[in-house]
Write a protein that holds these residues in place. Structure first.
Motif, mmCIF file in Angstrom:
data_model
loop_
_atom_site.group_PDB
_atom_site.id
_atom_site.type_symbol
_atom_site.label_atom_id
_atom_site.label_comp_id
_atom_site.label_asym_id
_atom_site.label_seq_id
_atom_site.Cartn_x
_atom_site.Cartn_y
_atom_site.Cartn_z
ATOM 1 N N LYS A 112 0.808 -1.230 0.000
ATOM 2 C CA LYS A 112 0.000 0.000 0.000
ATOM 3 C C LYS A 112 0.837 1.275 0.000
ATOM 4 C CE LYS A 112 -3.841 -2.284 2.271
ATOM 5 N NZ LYS A 112 -4.557 -2.480 3.524
ATOM 6 N N ILE A 113 2.137 1.167 0.162
ATOM 7 C CA ILE A 113 2.988 2.365 0.183
ATOM 8 C C ILE A 113 3.090 2.918 -1.235
ATOM 9 C CG2 ILE A 113 5.334 3.238 0.549
ATOM 10 C CD1 ILE A 113 5.648 1.160 2.755
ATOM 11 N N PRO A 114 2.788 4.200 -1.411
ATOM 12 C CA PRO A 114 2.922 4.772 -2.755
ATOM 13 C C PRO A 114 4.390 4.794 -3.180
ATOM 14 C CG PRO A 114 1.978 6.378 -1.194
ATOM 15 C CD PRO A 114 2.301 5.138 -0.435
ATOM 16 N N LEU A 115 4.650 4.361 -4.409
ATOM 17 C CA LEU A 115 6.015 4.360 -4.932
ATOM 18 C C LEU A 115 6.306 5.733 -5.526
ATOM 19 C CD1 LEU A 115 6.054 0.833 -6.596
ATOM 20 C CD2 LEU A 115 6.919 1.502 -4.355
ATOM 21 N N THR A 116 7.309 6.392 -4.974
ATOM 22 C CA THR A 116 7.639 7.752 -5.405
ATOM 23 C C THR A 116 8.848 7.797 -6.313
ATOM 24 O OG1 THR A 116 9.081 8.118 -3.505
ATOM 25 C CG2 THR A 116 6.737 8.685 -3.233
ATOM 26 N N GLY A 117 9.616 6.708 -6.355
ATOM 27 C CA GLY A 117 10.853 6.703 -7.126
ATOM 28 C C GLY A 117 12.035 7.225 -6.341
ATOM 29 N N ASP A 118 11.788 7.732 -5.130
ATOM 30 C CA ASP A 118 12.873 8.210 -4.272
ATOM 31 C C ASP A 118 13.553 7.023 -3.605
ATOM 32 O OD1 ASP A 118 12.315 10.874 -4.794
ATOM 33 O OD2 ASP A 118 11.000 11.078 -3.058
ATOM 34 N N ALA A 119 14.863 7.083 -3.514
ATOM 35 C CA ALA A 119 15.619 6.026 -2.846
ATOM 36 C C ALA A 119 15.376 6.094 -1.341
ATOM 37 C CB ALA A 119 17.102 6.166 -3.144
ATOM 38 N N PRO A 120 15.047 4.964 -0.722
ATOM 39 C CA PRO A 120 14.946 4.938 0.730
ATOM 40 C C PRO A 120 16.292 5.304 1.366
ATOM 41 C CG PRO A 120 13.799 3.077 -0.202
ATOM 42 C CD PRO A 120 14.576 3.719 -1.318
ATOM 43 N N PRO A 121 16.264 5.828 2.576
ATOM 44 C CA PRO A 121 17.493 6.329 3.195
ATOM 45 C C PRO A 121 18.479 5.236 3.574
ATOM 46 C CG PRO A 121 15.675 6.439 4.746
ATOM 47 C CD PRO A 121 15.098 6.004 3.434
ATOM 48 N N PRO A 122 19.766 5.538 3.470
ATOM 49 C CA PRO A 122 20.778 4.561 3.861
ATOM 50 C C PRO A 122 20.984 4.534 5.367
ATOM 51 C CG PRO A 122 21.837 6.547 3.098
ATOM 52 C CD PRO A 122 20.361 6.743 2.892
ATOM 53 N N PRO A 123 21.379 3.381 5.880
ATOM 54 C CA PRO A 123 21.811 3.329 7.278
ATOM 55 C C PRO A 123 23.139 4.062 7.401
ATOM 56 C CG PRO A 123 22.079 1.186 6.223
ATOM 57 C CD PRO A 123 21.459 2.094 5.219
ATOM 58 N N VAL A 124 23.323 4.754 8.516
ATOM 59 C CA VAL A 124 24.603 5.426 8.754
ATOM 60 C C VAL A 124 25.233 5.023 10.085
ATOM 61 C CG1 VAL A 124 24.192 7.375 7.208
ATOM 62 C CG2 VAL A 124 23.472 7.536 9.600
ATOM 63 N N ALA A 125 24.466 4.347 10.946
ATOM 64 C CA ALA A 125 25.023 3.857 12.210
ATOM 65 C C ALA A 125 24.117 2.769 12.767
ATOM 66 C CB ALA A 125 25.163 4.985 13.220
ATOM 67 N N LEU A 126 24.732 1.793 13.439
ATOM 68 C CA LEU A 126 23.983 0.731 14.099
ATOM 69 C C LEU A 126 24.605 0.485 15.462
ATOM 70 C CD1 LEU A 126 24.398 -0.280 10.854
ATOM 71 C CD2 LEU A 126 22.553 -1.726 11.668
ATOM 72 N N ILE A 127 23.764 0.336 16.461
ATOM 73 C CA ILE A 127 24.213 0.034 17.818
ATOM 74 C C ILE A 127 23.519 -1.249 18.242
ATOM 75 C CG2 ILE A 127 24.243 0.806 20.220
ATOM 76 C CD1 ILE A 127 24.003 3.701 19.062
ATOM 77 N N VAL A 128 24.286 -2.206 18.737
ATOM 78 C CA VAL A 128 23.737 -3.492 19.147
ATOM 79 C C VAL A 128 23.857 -3.620 20.660
ATOM 80 C CG1 VAL A 128 23.950 -5.998 18.941
ATOM 81 C CG2 VAL A 128 24.333 -4.540 16.932
ATOM 82 N N GLU A 129 22.749 -3.992 21.278
ATOM 83 C CA GLU A 129 22.713 -4.249 22.721
ATOM 84 C C GLU A 129 21.846 -5.479 22.927
ATOM 85 O OE1 GLU A 129 23.536 -3.993 26.636
ATOM 86 O OE2 GLU A 129 24.329 -2.567 25.189
ATOM 87 N N GLY A 130 22.460 -6.587 23.298
ATOM 88 C CA GLY A 130 21.708 -7.832 23.461
ATOM 89 C C GLY A 130 21.117 -8.252 22.130
#
Length: 185
Positions: A112-130
């Motif tokens: 159901k998400i309208p496709l806009t042609g815009d690239a979804p955002p990239p990850p720039v940081a990840l923090i892992v806890e458990g």
């Protein structure tokens, strides 16, 4: 679209750098191509332990698969396969814009998400806890205070991982849709 070949270190440094586990994107074109770059996935997922690296890689690869699917415009054909690979059947969703649980419900939401042609955002940081991975994504967004310019919009989201798949998600969006952007307080 096929994966891009590995870039030389000199080319990569012109597009992005990763310091202290945080990516800084230097080339605006990289926002459109990150999901095809194995070197970026490898660099951003690096961690002191194999377990943490695997958890980061899972989340980044999920986001990249979603981005490729959305950009291809083939959500109907691809969403079930993408979600089966990354999401548990009894997935729990904690986002007010996706009020329901389970992989099938999530697939319906993506359709159901309208496709806009815009690239979804990239990850720039990840923090892992458990078993939790906090993901920070970045997207240039039109600046309402300075027409014709953009600012860096940072989007946090959290996943719980179970048995090598995503089991639960918390989103930072307010009700109103993923394309609404940050609403004023």
């Amino acid at each position: 679209m096929p994966r891009a070949k590995m870039k030389s270190p000199e080319e990569t440094l012109q597009e992005y750098t990763i310091a202290g586990g945080v990516a800084q994107i230097h080339d605006p074109a990289f926002f459109e191509a990150w999901m095809h770059r194995d070197d970026f996935v490898d660099a951003l997922s690096q961690s002191p332990t194999a377990e943490v690296t695997a958890m980061k890689r899972l989340v980044i690869e999920f986001e990249a698969a979603l981005a490729r699917m959305m950009l291809s415009g083939r959500v109907d054909e691809q969403v079930d396969g993408v979600l089966e690979k990354f999401i548990v059947d009894d997935y729990i969703q904690n986002d007010p814009n996706v009020p329901g649980n389970g992989r099938a419900f999530l697939a319906d939401g993506f359709r159901k998400i309208p496709l806009t042609g815009d690239a979804p955002p990239p990850p720039v940081a990840l923090i892992v806890e458990g078993d939790l991975v906090c993901l920070l994504m970045q997207k240039p967004w039109p600046d309402p205070t300075a027409p014709g310019t953009t600012y860096d919009w940072f989007i946090p989201t959290v996943f719980r991982i179970r048995d090598g798949k995503l089991a639960e998600h918390w989103g930072a969006y307010k009700k109103g849709g993923h394309d609404a952007g940050p609403a004023p307080e």
